[in-house]
Scaffold this motif. Structure first.
Motif, mmCIF file in Angstrom:
data_model
loop_
_atom_site.group_PDB
_atom_site.id
_atom_site.type_symbol
_atom_site.label_atom_id
_atom_site.label_comp_id
_atom_site.label_asym_id
_atom_site.label_seq_id
_atom_site.Cartn_x
_atom_site.Cartn_y
_atom_site.Cartn_z
ATOM 1 N N ILE A 1 0.829 -1.214 0.000
ATOM 2 C CA ILE A 1 0.000 0.000 0.000
ATOM 3 C C ILE A 1 0.858 1.256 0.000
ATOM 4 C CG2 ILE A 1 -1.838 -1.236 1.212
ATOM 5 C CD1 ILE A 1 -1.346 0.593 3.617
ATOM 6 N N HIS A 2 2.121 1.105 0.200
ATOM 7 C CA HIS A 2 3.038 2.254 0.228
ATOM 8 C C HIS A 2 3.866 2.228 -1.046
ATOM 9 C CE1 HIS A 2 6.079 5.041 1.821
ATOM 10 N NE2 HIS A 2 5.082 5.455 2.550
ATOM 11 N N ARG A 3 3.224 2.572 -2.153
ATOM 12 C CA ARG A 3 3.823 2.462 -3.478
ATOM 13 C C ARG A 3 3.674 3.781 -4.229
ATOM 14 N NH1 ARG A 3 6.393 -2.024 -4.380
ATOM 15 N NH2 ARG A 3 5.722 -2.184 -6.499
ATOM 16 N N ILE A 4 4.320 3.847 -5.392
ATOM 17 C CA ILE A 4 4.125 4.985 -6.280
ATOM 18 C C ILE A 4 2.634 5.070 -6.596
ATOM 19 C CG2 ILE A 4 4.549 5.856 -8.614
ATOM 20 C CD1 ILE A 4 7.360 4.573 -8.390
ATOM 21 N N GLY A 5 2.087 6.242 -6.502
ATOM 22 C CA GLY A 5 0.661 6.429 -6.730
ATOM 23 C C GLY A 5 -0.121 6.620 -5.440
ATOM 24 N N GLN A 6 0.489 6.308 -4.295
ATOM 25 C CA GLN A 6 -0.194 6.507 -3.010
ATOM 26 C C GLN A 6 -0.243 8.006 -2.733
ATOM 27 O OE1 GLN A 6 -2.440 6.261 -0.616
ATOM 28 N NE2 GLN A 6 -1.721 4.170 -0.205
ATOM 29 N N LYS A 7 -1.422 8.533 -2.548
ATOM 30 C CA LYS A 7 -1.586 9.980 -2.353
ATOM 31 C C LYS A 7 -1.882 10.359 -0.904
ATOM 32 C CE LYS A 7 -3.270 10.741 -7.063
ATOM 33 N NZ LYS A 7 -2.804 9.531 -7.645
ATOM 34 N N ARG A 8 -2.079 9.371 -0.049
ATOM 35 C CA ARG A 8 -2.431 9.643 1.341
ATOM 36 C C ARG A 8 -1.342 9.133 2.280
ATOM 37 N NH1 ARG A 8 -7.830 6.534 1.541
ATOM 38 N NH2 ARG A 8 -6.628 5.245 0.140
ATOM 39 N N ASN A 9 -1.402 9.592 3.507
ATOM 40 C CA ASN A 9 -0.511 9.040 4.526
ATOM 41 C C ASN A 9 -0.856 7.575 4.728
ATOM 42 O OD1 ASN A 9 0.812 11.477 5.062
ATOM 43 N ND2 ASN A 9 -0.674 12.056 6.620
ATOM 44 N N VAL A 10 0.174 6.766 4.931
ATOM 45 C CA VAL A 10 -0.010 5.336 5.159
ATOM 46 C C VAL A 10 0.163 5.055 6.640
ATOM 47 C CG1 VAL A 10 0.996 3.057 4.725
ATOM 48 C CG2 VAL A 10 0.734 4.681 2.845
ATOM 49 N N TYR A 11 -0.767 4.267 7.192
ATOM 50 C CA TYR A 11 -0.725 3.908 8.606
ATOM 51 C C TYR A 11 -0.587 2.395 8.723
ATOM 52 C CZ TYR A 11 -2.464 8.633 8.977
ATOM 53 O OH TYR A 11 -2.603 9.992 8.855
ATOM 54 N N THR A 12 0.413 1.971 9.477
ATOM 55 C CA THR A 12 0.674 0.555 9.677
ATOM 56 C C THR A 12 0.604 0.249 11.162
ATOM 57 O OG1 THR A 12 2.091 0.442 7.718
ATOM 58 C CG2 THR A 12 2.344 -1.311 9.357
ATOM 59 N N TYR A 13 -0.178 -0.761 11.507
ATOM 60 C CA TYR A 13 -0.325 -1.191 12.898
ATOM 61 C C TYR A 13 0.037 -2.670 12.991
ATOM 62 C CZ TYR A 13 -3.125 3.045 13.449
ATOM 63 O OH TYR A 13 -3.553 4.341 13.482
ATOM 64 N N ALA A 14 0.745 -3.011 14.035
ATOM 65 C CA ALA A 14 1.008 -4.419 14.345
ATOM 66 C C ALA A 14 0.351 -4.703 15.692
ATOM 67 C CB ALA A 14 2.503 -4.690 14.410
ATOM 68 N N ILE A 15 -0.564 -5.649 15.708
ATOM 69 C CA ILE A 15 -1.238 -6.004 16.955
ATOM 70 C C ILE A 15 -0.427 -7.116 17.613
ATOM 71 C CG2 ILE A 15 -3.349 -6.837 18.027
ATOM 72 C CD1 ILE A 15 -4.875 -5.686 15.617
ATOM 73 N N VAL A 16 0.187 -6.764 18.736
ATOM 74 C CA VAL A 16 1.064 -7.694 19.447
ATOM 75 C C VAL A 16 0.539 -7.840 20.871
ATOM 76 C CG1 VAL A 16 3.428 -8.096 20.236
ATOM 77 C CG2 VAL A 16 3.033 -6.983 18.032
#
Length: 173
Positions: A115-130
């Motif tokens: 989801i964090h590629r060329i063409g991404q126009k928004r902030n990317v949010y990544t969560y790891a549930i641990v």
């Protein structure tokens, strides 16, 4: 009811206007998540998802991703790390959640780049549930350690050029 599922729901609710990829490593977990998140009309793609006759695995993977990207109804894609970690771009999503993972750093790191590629126009949010005191902690530490080694292995403070050459037997005879 499980604290991990509760955390997943909290994150999903935090982004009501986003498409979300939920990464997992085991098909049975994906199936349970699909049931638990049915109100979001999740799409599941993992190693046990049946491939329709007349399609190969890559064609099917592309069709599932395209449907997810274009659908107004399906907000959640529950994706197997082993299946969807390469050769796709999912920039319609800007939120990804690692619900569970394996110990494979390549699959993990490649999946997170979908989801964090060329063409991404928004902030990317990544969560790891641990969950504390679970195998999640060991997996996360293992992946973090591998990431650290990948980023820092060839720095002078770890190995000199001579040590690297000797280690990999790169000097000519």
């Amino acid at each position: 009811d499980h604290s991990k599922l509760e955390a997943l729901r909290d994150i999903i609710e935090k982004y009501p206007d986003s498409k979300i990829v939920v990464w997992n490593s085991h098909p049975s977990v994906a199936d349970e998540l699909a049931v638990a998140l049915k109100e979001y009309y999740p799409i599941v793609l993992n190693g046990e998802t049946p491939i329709p006759k007349g399609m190969d695995g890559d064609e099917f993977k592309e069709s599932v991703v395209k449907h997810f990207q274009e659908s107004k109804k399906n907000r959640i894609l529950i994706a197997g790390l082993q299946v969807l970690n390469t050769a796709v771009t999912i920039v319609e999503s800007n939120v990804q959640i690692i619900y569970d993972c394996n110990f494979n750093f390549v699959e993990y790191s490649q999946a997170l780049k979908r989801i964090h590629r060329i063409g991404q126009k928004r902030n990317v949010y990544t969560y790891a549930i641990v969950i504390d005191e679970s195998i999640d902690v060991a997996r996360k530490k293992n992946l973090d350690d591998k990431d650290y080694l990948n980023r820092n292995f060839l720095e002078e403070r770890f190995l000199t050029q001579a040590q690297t050459t000797e280690l990999f037997n790169l000097k000519g005879d």
